[in-house]
Each structure stands twice: as C-alpha cells, then as structure tokens.
Design a protein around this motif. Structure first.
Motif, PDB file in Angstrom:
ATOM      1  N   ASP A  10       0.824  -1.223   0.000  1.00 18.64           N
ATOM      2  CA  ASP A  10       0.000   0.000   0.000  1.00 18.64           C
ATOM      3  C   ASP A  10       0.847   1.257   0.000  1.00 18.64           C
ATOM      4  OD1 ASP A  10      -2.088  -1.718   0.084  1.00 18.64           O
ATOM      5  OD2 ASP A  10      -2.396  -1.518   2.260  1.00 18.64           O
ATOM      6  N   SER A  11       2.128   1.170  -0.406  1.00 15.70           N
ATOM      7  CA  SER A  11       2.958   2.380  -0.498  1.00 15.70           C
ATOM      8  C   SER A  11       2.618   3.128  -1.785  1.00 15.70           C
ATOM      9  CB  SER A  11       4.436   1.977  -0.469  1.00 15.70           C
ATOM     10  OG  SER A  11       4.735   1.176  -1.603  1.00 15.70           O
ATOM     11  N   GLN A  12       3.150   4.361  -1.934  1.00 16.00           N
ATOM     12  CA  GLN A  12       2.917   5.216  -3.094  1.00 16.00           C
ATOM     13  C   GLN A  12       4.200   5.399  -3.855  1.00 16.00           C
ATOM     14  OE1 GLN A  12       1.169   8.854  -1.838  1.00 16.00           O
ATOM     15  NE2 GLN A  12      -0.789   7.931  -1.274  1.00 16.00           N
ATOM     16  N   LEU A  13       4.127   5.347  -5.159  1.00 11.36           N
ATOM     17  CA  LEU A  13       5.282   5.502  -6.017  1.00 11.36           C
ATOM     18  C   LEU A  13       4.932   6.505  -7.105  1.00 11.36           C
ATOM     19  CD1 LEU A  13       8.114   4.558  -6.933  1.00 11.36           C
ATOM     20  CD2 LEU A  13       6.956   2.855  -8.364  1.00 11.36           C
ATOM     21  N   PHE A  14       5.785   7.518  -7.285  1.00  9.14           N
ATOM     22  CA  PHE A  14       5.556   8.570  -8.276  1.00  9.14           C
ATOM     23  C   PHE A  14       6.528   8.376  -9.417  1.00  9.14           C
ATOM     24  CE2 PHE A  14       4.004  10.251  -4.312  1.00  9.14           C
ATOM     25  CZ  PHE A  14       2.810  10.825  -4.677  1.00  9.14           C
ATOM     26  N   VAL A  15       6.020   8.275 -10.623  1.00 12.28           N
ATOM     27  CA  VAL A  15       6.854   8.097 -11.808  1.00 12.28           C
ATOM     28  C   VAL A  15       6.616   9.283 -12.711  1.00 12.28           C
ATOM     29  CG1 VAL A  15       7.377   6.617 -13.762  1.00 12.28           C
ATOM     30  CG2 VAL A  15       6.615   5.609 -11.611  1.00 12.28           C
ATOM     31  N   VAL A  43       0.854   6.769  -8.255  1.00 12.28           N
ATOM     32  CA  VAL A  43       0.583   5.348  -8.160  1.00 12.28           C
ATOM     33  C   VAL A  43       0.291   5.020  -6.702  1.00 12.28           C
ATOM     34  CG1 VAL A  43       1.472   3.029  -8.556  1.00 12.28           C
ATOM     35  CG2 VAL A  43       2.121   4.899 -10.102  1.00 12.28           C
ATOM     36  N   GLU A  44      -0.880   4.480  -6.410  1.00 13.56           N
ATOM     37  CA  GLU A  44      -1.275   4.165  -5.052  1.00 13.56           C
ATOM     38  C   GLU A  44      -1.552   2.669  -4.936  1.00 13.56           C
ATOM     39  OE1 GLU A  44      -4.633   6.538  -4.095  1.00 13.56           O
ATOM     40  OE2 GLU A  44      -3.509   8.410  -3.882  1.00 13.56           O
ATOM     41  N   ARG A  45      -1.442   2.183  -3.677  1.00 14.95           N
ATOM     42  CA  ARG A  45      -1.752   0.783  -3.361  1.00 14.95           C
ATOM     43  C   ARG A  45      -0.968  -0.178  -4.245  1.00 14.95           C
ATOM     44  NH1 ARG A  45      -5.996   0.919   0.064  1.00 14.95           N
ATOM     45  NH2 ARG A  45      -7.289   2.810   0.062  1.00 14.95           N
ATOM     46  N   LEU A  46       0.335   0.077  -4.302  1.00 15.09           N
ATOM     47  CA  LEU A  46       1.198  -0.793  -5.091  1.00 15.09           C
ATOM     48  C   LEU A  46       1.404  -2.118  -4.356  1.00 15.09           C
ATOM     49  CD1 LEU A  46       3.133  -1.265  -7.476  1.00 15.09           C
ATOM     50  CD2 LEU A  46       4.917  -0.156  -6.126  1.00 15.09           C
ATOM     51  N   LYS A  47       1.160  -3.225  -5.008  1.00 13.98           N
ATOM     52  CA  LYS A  47       1.321  -4.554  -4.426  1.00 13.98           C
ATOM     53  C   LYS A  47       2.054  -5.449  -5.406  1.00 13.98           C
ATOM     54  CE  LYS A  47      -2.948  -4.347  -1.702  1.00 13.98           C
ATOM     55  NZ  LYS A  47      -4.248  -5.007  -1.404  1.00 13.98           N
ATOM     56  N   MET A  48       2.911  -6.293  -4.840  1.00 14.66           N
ATOM     57  CA  MET A  48       3.629  -7.253  -5.658  1.00 14.66           C
ATOM     58  C   MET A  48       3.670  -8.577  -4.920  1.00 14.66           C
ATOM     59  SD  MET A  48       7.393  -6.962  -7.398  1.00 14.66           S
ATOM     60  CE  MET A  48       8.181  -6.717  -5.810  1.00 14.66           C
ATOM     61  N   GLN A  49       3.240  -9.624  -5.520  1.00 14.87           N
ATOM     62  CA  GLN A  49       3.228 -10.943  -4.917  1.00 14.87           C
ATOM     63  C   GLN A  49       3.837 -11.945  -5.886  1.00 14.87           C
ATOM     64  OE1 GLN A  49      -0.786 -11.868  -3.909  1.00 14.87           O
ATOM     65  NE2 GLN A  49      -0.855 -10.458  -2.172  1.00 14.87           N
ATOM     66  N   VAL A  92       3.037 -11.259  -9.528  1.00 10.35           N
ATOM     67  CA  VAL A  92       1.800 -10.493  -9.751  1.00 10.35           C
ATOM     68  C   VAL A  92       2.010  -9.096  -9.211  1.00 10.35           C
ATOM     69  CG1 VAL A  92      -0.645 -10.306  -9.242  1.00 10.35           C
ATOM     70  CG2 VAL A  92       0.369 -12.552  -9.600  1.00 10.35           C
ATOM     71  N   ILE A  93       1.799  -8.075 -10.073  1.00 11.79           N
ATOM     72  CA  ILE A  93       1.942  -6.664  -9.678  1.00 11.79           C
ATOM     73  C   ILE A  93       0.591  -5.990  -9.854  1.00 11.79           C
ATOM     74  CG2 ILE A  93       3.115  -4.494 -10.129  1.00 11.79           C
ATOM     75  CD1 ILE A  93       5.399  -6.095 -11.333  1.00 11.79           C
ATOM     76  N   SER A  94       0.127  -5.273  -8.819  1.00 13.78           N
ATOM     77  CA  SER A  94      -1.126  -4.516  -8.893  1.00 13.78           C
ATOM     78  C   SER A  94      -0.919  -3.153  -8.268  1.00 13.78           C
ATOM     79  CB  SER A  94      -2.257  -5.267  -8.177  1.00 13.78           C
ATOM     80  OG  SER A  94      -1.975  -5.383  -6.802  1.00 13.78           O
ATOM     81  N   ALA A  95      -1.622  -2.140  -8.797  1.00  7.19           N
ATOM     82  CA  ALA A  95      -1.515  -0.770  -8.287  1.00  7.19           C
ATOM     83  C   ALA A  95      -2.729   0.014  -8.738  1.00  7.19           C
ATOM     84  CB  ALA A  95      -0.228  -0.104  -8.757  1.00  7.19           C
ATOM     85  N   GLN A  96      -2.987   1.115  -8.039  1.00  6.99           N
ATOM     86  CA  GLN A  96      -4.060   2.053  -8.405  1.00  6.99           C
ATOM     87  C   GLN A  96      -3.410   3.317  -8.930  1.00  6.99           C
ATOM     88  OE1 GLN A  96      -6.831   2.930  -5.307  1.00  6.99           O
ATOM     89  NE2 GLN A  96      -7.963   4.430  -6.509  1.00  6.99           N
TER      90      GLN A  96
END
Length: 547
Positions: free
Chosen positions: A6-11, A83-89, A100-104
């Motif tokens: 659930d971290s945020q990443l700005f690109v 980019v919000e709610r970044l998840k990687m499994q 699996v990568i998911s983000a909002q």
C-alpha cells in the motif's frame, strides 16, 4: 529495501524506470530475505545460498517501472502520475517462479483542456407535395478531449424525427428548448472508462421533416429549411443538396455563406445516378461558418394537375324572349382519373353535348360537370338555353362558363341599333351582321340588351344675364348691352329681342352671328331685333348690342 504494501510511487515522464526502481534493484539477497520479499518462499530454513531471485526481482522491478511509466504517458502535461496501493506478490524456486503486480493509478492533476471538434455535414432536402424531408449526415472528429454531449443549434422550420449514431456511443438524444425560444439538438454520448479505446471520429444521421398543411400541387410555398449549427466546433464545412419532384421547381431566394456548384463538381456520392424526369438537383458548398437559405416551391408546369379550356368560343342567338348559346373549345386534361371540371353553371338548360368515351357529363344544381377517366385533349361542343328576364325595358341573361384565355363571344339576331350593358367586359361591337367582344377572365356572362330609342330634341330652354352701359353727352346718348346666354336644353339657331323706346341699333357683335335686322313687332307699339346664328348653339355664348 522493498516498498511496503500500500505504499505510493511517483513516476515522472522522461524518468528512467530502472532508476525509479533503484531501491528494489540494490537490495541484497543475503540472510533472511523475508524483510525484502515477504511473499517469496524459502526452500529451507537457514539456507543462505544465492538463488536466482535477484534476476526475478530485477525483472519484477523493470516490469513495474514500465507499467508505471506507461501509466504516466497519458498525461498531457509534465505533472507526475500518482501510483497508489502498489502490491507485488510472487514465488520463485530453481524451476521458475511467478510474479503479480497490482496498483491504483491516478491521472495527473492540472487544468482541464477544452473539448475541440471538427464537423463535416452533408445536408439533403427532398421537396414533395405536403412536406419536405431533411437528412443530415454528420462526420465529427475529436481533435481534443471527449465531450459528454454534442450540441447543435436548430435554425429554420422543421422537426427532428430520429438520430442514428454509428457504434454504441450514443446514450440518447433530445431537443432542448432554451429560455430565449431557441432549440438545440443534444446528443448524449455513452460514458467512457480507461480500459476503453475512444474513437477519433463519430458518424451520425439526423432525420427531420417539415409539413405544409393544406398545400396542393398548385400551391406556391416559401419557407426556411431546418439547419444544424454546431457549438464548440473548431471547423465546420459541408455540402447541401436540394431534390424535388417533377411537378415542382425550387428557387433559392436568399442564401448566406453558400456557394452554388455544378453537378459535376459535387462529390460523386451526391450526384444523381438516374434521371427521373424532374428538375436537376441543386448543389451548394459552405466553409467555416453556418449557412442560411430561404426557398420557394412553385409548380413546374402551371397546368400540371389541372383541366383547362383552350381555344374557347361562345356564340349566341338572341331575341327579345330567347337566348340560345353554343360553347366550343378543347379541354386539356392533365389531372388523374376521376377529376371533374365545371363547364357551365347558372340559369341555363342543357340542350345538347357531344359524346366522348373518355368523359361523361353530370348535371346537378344548375351546374354541368364533366368527369374524366384519363388525361388527354378532348374537343367539346355544349349547347344550352339561358333564361331571359326583362327589367325596365332591358333583356338580361346571367350564367358562367368555364374560364379560358381570350374567350370570344359572338352575338347574332340583334338589330344594328341594339344597346348593351356588359359589366366586367368590353361592350360588343358591330362587325357585319354580328356583335363581337371578349368574355371576362372568370367566364361570367352578365349581359343586358335593348333596342335603341329614336333621339328627339327637347324644347329650348335658356337663361340670359344682361349688363348695360349708358353714356350721356351733349345732344347724344349711347347704350351698350352685353348679353350672356346659357342654353340649358335644346339648340339655339336664332334669337329675337324686343326693343322698347326710341333709339336705333347700330351694331350687333358675336362670333356665331350670321345676320341681324330690326323688324316691326306686328303692332304699332314696338320693334324686334332678330339675330340669326351661323350654327346651332349649345352651352354658353355672348352677344353685344350697341345702340
């Protein structure tokens, strides 16, 4: 270190995706990898040997960076994509792994750009008897943005019947009435989402109609056709095509921002593919600004759909108590089967009519009508007797025949001194043994005639106004009398004046005086002045007598 869930990443655009993922690429894979990859499975507890995880991690980081960068490419401004709610499994082992990568993703914040459209319109007008139909073919190009609705102002006369939009992008349409009495056609577009590919062009067809209540083939109509005026458009151009039936011709009496074109210069899809016998279509082109026009529809042939009488002649045999007439001519029938035509009406009795299998006669309520089975030209000979009435010594007839151009009337059996009264037409003139004239344009015959009475002169009546001037001198008296005569009835060819008292007449002056003399009165008590005129006098004249 790996980003926490659930971290945020700005690109940002133009950023290196690998550099953006440096925290992931530089993370060591020694000791317990749980803090870095909490969802990656270890083979055995305490196993610190190097595994192929770094390659997997680098692949995951590169994929994530590319995913984030691709999301940032939709921004039209340099603002960052959030980019919000970044998840990687995922999991990895010696045989392989899964990730699996998911983000909002949120679009960049900033000012909203206006919607810009370009509209190309093809307008066709079909003119018929009772109405006109309008078809508008629209080609709308989305230059910038995607509108929720497309609005067209409605100008002119007509009503929208239907709107057809290609694809499933039309959610509905309506005609909106503004507070200023104006109308607008509103096309509501279907809602969009980010996973749907938006088209750059939309095509639509708008069907409209304008009715002419109570109009017929011979009615001349003038109207302003319906037009679509796009709003919020960067460019507007198109074509106009006007088509009509063979019965009519259409004239453009006023045109604004329209350029007339020959048919060979029009687009090929608008050119006529076949000739229907009617007038050729009219073509116009417009650019940049809305257009306006006003049309007039009138019959192409004034006699189309009608029955007319040509080369008509009406001959009558008249006497004091009888009036027999014969109507001849040619009936030009351009009307459909079952059409009727009135040839005679009024105080008349039908005595004879020629026969033709293409029509039949019908007599009803002092009216003679012909019913036709098919178009054509048919000769006609109609014989009838008109009722003669007498009023104050005048004979009269009243009836009406079918109207025609320059319809001649010939009257026989009347003496040369016959007098006429013919309201609405020229009085008959004697030509040899007959009287001739022309009938009124509406075919009405209101004719009176009588024998002329011999002219007799009435008794002479006149009035005289006299002015006398007397001049007295030693041993002499002069007198001048000026007589102003007014002949009220009859004619005066001589004048006699009584003279009373001594004195002599020395001169009589007057333009019409032929001779004068003083005569005895016939008794011993006076004299008379007798004046002869050179021609009979009517009206006023003057006479001067000097004594």
């Amino acid at each position: 270190m790996m980003p926490a869930p659930d971290s945020q990443l700005f690109v940002r655009p133009n950023a290196d995706p690998i550099d953006a993922m440096n925290p992931l690429l530089s993370a060591p894979i020694t000791g317990d990898p749980s803090p870095q990859l909490p969802n990656l499975r270890r083979d055995r507890p305490g196993d610190t040997r190097r595994r192929p995880w770094p390659g997997v991690v680098r692949l995951a980081a590169a994929s994530l960076a590319g995913f984030c960068l691709g999301a940032g490419l939709w921004a039209a401004t340099p603002a960052a994509t959030e980019v919000e709610r970044l998840k990687m499994q995922g999991e990895a082992n010696e045989e392989g792994g899964s990730l699996v990568i998911s983000a909002q993703l949120k679009p960049p914040a900033g000012p909203k750009l206006p919607v810009l459209l370009a509209t190309h319109l093809t307008h066709q007008i079909d003119v018929s008897t009772g109405d006109t139909s309008d078809e508008f073919d629209l080609d709308i190009e989305m230059i910038q943005g995607w509108p929720k609705e497309i609005v067209f102002g409605l100008a002119g006369q007509g009503d929208i019947l239907d709107v057809i939009l290609a694809g499933d992008w039309l959610a509905g349409w309506s005609v909106r009435h503004t507070g200023e009495g104006k109308r607008e056609l509103v096309l509501e577009l279907a809602p969009t989402n980010r996973l749907r590919v938006l088209p750059r062009r939309l095509t639509a067809s708008v069907i409209a109609q304008h009715r002419f209540p109570g109009s017929s083939e011979r009615t001349v109509l003038r109207w302003e056709p319906l037009r679509l005026v796009p709003e919020r458009t960067a460019w507007f151009d198109g074509w106009l095509r006007i088509v009509t039936l063979p019965l009519y011709q259409v004239r453009v009496v006023e045109a604004v921002n329209l350029t007339p074109l020959d048919a060979e210069l029009a687009p090929e899809e608008l050119r006529p593919t076949s000739t229907s016998g009617g007038p050729p279509p009219l073509f116009f082109q417009f650019h940049g600004r809305p257009y306006a026009l006003e049309l007039v529809r009138e019959p192409a042939d004034p006699e189309a759909g009608r029955i007319t009488l040509r080369d008509a002649r009406l001959e009558g045999e008249l006497s004091d108590r009888r009036a027999a007439f014969t109507l001849t001519g040619t009936l030009h029938v351009a009307a459909p089967k079952g059409s009727t035509f009135t040839v005679l009406q009024g105080d008349c009795a039908l005595t004879g009519i020629n026969h033709d299998p293409a029509w039949r006669a019908r007599v009803r309520d002092r009216t003679v009508q012909l019913v036709f089975d098919k178009p054509g030209d048919y000769p006609i000979e109609l014989r009838f007797e008109a009722r003669v009435t007498e009023t104050n010594g005048w004979n009269r007839v009243r009836f009406r025949v079918a109207p025609a151009v320059m319809q001649r009337l010939t009257l026989r059996g009347l003496p040369e001194d016959t007098r006429f009264r013919f309201p609405g037409a020229a009085l008959p003139q004697r030509e040899g043994e007959v009287f001739r004239t022309l009938l009124p344009a509406d075919g009405a015959v209101a004719l009176d005639w009588s024998r002329a009475r011999p002219e007799t002169e009435g008794r002479l009546f006149y009035a005289v106004e006299a002015f006398s001037q007397v001049t007295v001198s030693p041993g002499l008296l002069r007198q001048t009398d000026l007589l102003e005569l007014s002949v009220l009835q009859g004619e005066m060819s001589e004048l006699t004046l009584a003279l009373d008292g001594p004195g002599e007449v020395t001169r009589v002056q007057c333009a019409p005086v032929l001779a004068w003399e003083v005569q005895p009165a016939g008794d011993d008590h006076g004299r008379r002045l007798h004046v002869k005129l050179n021609q009979p006098q009517k009206g006023k004249f003057s006479l001067q007598v000097q004594m």
